[in-house]
Design a protein around this motif. Sequence first.
Motif, PDB file in Angstrom:
ATOM      1  N   ASP A  78       0.872  -1.169   0.000  1.00  0.00           N
ATOM      2  CA  ASP A  78       0.000   0.000   0.000  1.00  0.00           C
ATOM      3  C   ASP A  78       0.909   1.219   0.000  1.00  0.00           C
ATOM      4  O   ASP A  78       2.124   1.084  -0.166  1.00  0.00           O
ATOM      5  N   MET A 121      -2.203   5.024  -5.259  1.00  0.00           N
ATOM      6  CA  MET A 121      -3.425   5.091  -6.066  1.00  0.00           C
ATOM      7  C   MET A 121      -3.276   6.008  -7.277  1.00  0.00           C
ATOM      8  O   MET A 121      -4.076   5.927  -8.216  1.00  0.00           O
ATOM      9  N   ASN A 153      -6.695  -1.316  -2.187  1.00  0.00           N
ATOM     10  CA  ASN A 153      -7.627  -0.556  -3.017  1.00  0.00           C
ATOM     11  C   ASN A 153      -8.279   0.488  -2.114  1.00  0.00           C
ATOM     12  O   ASN A 153      -9.140   0.178  -1.303  1.00  0.00           O
ATOM     13  N   GLU A 192     -10.749   2.593  -1.571  1.00  0.00           N
ATOM     14  CA  GLU A 192     -12.108   2.929  -2.016  1.00  0.00           C
ATOM     15  C   GLU A 192     -12.991   3.060  -0.784  1.00  0.00           C
ATOM     16  O   GLU A 192     -13.477   2.072  -0.238  1.00  0.00           O
ATOM     17  N   SER A 226      -9.751   4.613  -7.947  1.00  0.00           N
ATOM     18  CA  SER A 226     -10.049   3.238  -7.555  1.00  0.00           C
ATOM     19  C   SER A 226     -10.691   2.438  -8.682  1.00  0.00           C
ATOM     20  O   SER A 226     -10.528   1.216  -8.743  1.00  0.00           O
ATOM     21  N   VAL A 245      -7.787   0.965 -10.478  1.00  0.00           N
ATOM     22  CA  VAL A 245      -7.080   0.032  -9.606  1.00  0.00           C
ATOM     23  C   VAL A 245      -7.889  -1.249  -9.438  1.00  0.00           C
ATOM     24  O   VAL A 245      -7.353  -2.366  -9.540  1.00  0.00           O
ATOM     25  N   ARG A 246      -9.178  -1.101  -9.189  1.00  0.00           N
ATOM     26  CA  ARG A 246     -10.056  -2.254  -9.003  1.00  0.00           C
ATOM     27  C   ARG A 246     -10.020  -3.176 -10.227  1.00  0.00           C
ATOM     28  O   ARG A 246      -9.935  -4.405 -10.104  1.00  0.00           O
ATOM     29  N   LEU A 273      -6.627  -5.028 -10.339  1.00  0.00           N
ATOM     30  CA  LEU A 273      -6.530  -6.053  -9.309  1.00  0.00           C
ATOM     31  C   LEU A 273      -7.310  -7.293  -9.706  1.00  0.00           C
ATOM     32  O   LEU A 273      -6.853  -8.437  -9.486  1.00  0.00           O
ATOM     33  N   VAL A 277     -10.159  -7.380  -3.730  1.00  0.00           N
ATOM     34  CA  VAL A 277     -10.544  -5.985  -3.971  1.00  0.00           C
ATOM     35  C   VAL A 277     -11.440  -5.514  -2.814  1.00  0.00           C
ATOM     36  O   VAL A 277     -12.648  -5.350  -2.971  1.00  0.00           O
TER      37      VAL A 277
END
Length: 313
Positions: A145, A152, A179, A181, A216, A219-220, A223, A230
């Motif tokens: 992270d 992000m 993630n 979010e 996100s 990113v989602r 992933l 997620v």
Amino acid sequence: MTDEIKNILDFHADDYGISKNSCDDILKLLSQGCLDSISVLPNMNTFEYAAGKLRQFNDDNPDKTPHVTIHLNFLEGHCCAPAEDVSDLVDENGYFKISWGNLFKWNYSPLKRSKIKKQLVAEIKAQAKKCIDAGIVMPDNLRFDGHQHTHMIPLVFHALLEVCDDFEMNGCKTTFIRNTEDALYPYYKSARKARGLRKTFNKVNIVKCLILNHYSRFVRKELRKRNLPVPYLCGVFFSGHMDSERLLKVLPSYCRKPLAEKREVELLFHPGTVLETEINDEFVKPDFNLFHTSSERKTEYDSVIRLAKAFNS
């Protein structure tokens, strides 16, 4: 609180390794079984202390061993890569000199993007390798992270994916990338029922959520391509003030959608306090120092204990 909600929550502490006192606070929570996971800063002077304490804790408490995430840091502390390899990111002493805003702007700069990405790749590799070599992160279970959620930003996220692909070619496996979010609707829905809750909402944090939730989406998607989890993340909207009183009002509504989608919720806390006497040259941002030493960190420490008790009662 229902067992269903309890089963999807990941009690997480950020900033392990930022100072000795902060490490000790987080280790106390781990010893009480209040945390599921922690994020480790690889590039602060107290890293060796933090890594040694964590190795000892894991040896002494095999039933309480947390998931350990590499907390990529480009905003404070000293670079882990050679300074000449990350010259746009650090000053003449090797301390990071950039901000979230710099990374945001470079993301949209065709002239700088490629150059900065190369430097980010070098630094991400160095920070990850430091954690692996210290024996607190296993090569077959790499978790990432970002400090202040910089990972992000697409520029940083692409650099991270490049590192993950390179590591995989060398026998390592990435199992988790945060993630960030933090869904907004549940907070406002909860405020309809809880009198006075809306007045505690922070406008700056709302803007942060809107920006990060926008990123996100990408990113989602990435992933899921990689078959990585997620989860949602609860901790930006109340960032710096993750108190148990408000969270207990919000979580039933917040967890409704994750339960339906069979997704976890990372409950993000900063429960380790940096002492004023621990502030030194590596703490390069005065505004951050106010957060690091704030009494709100003790509030979050206490909140983790109260919430853990509430969900285990």
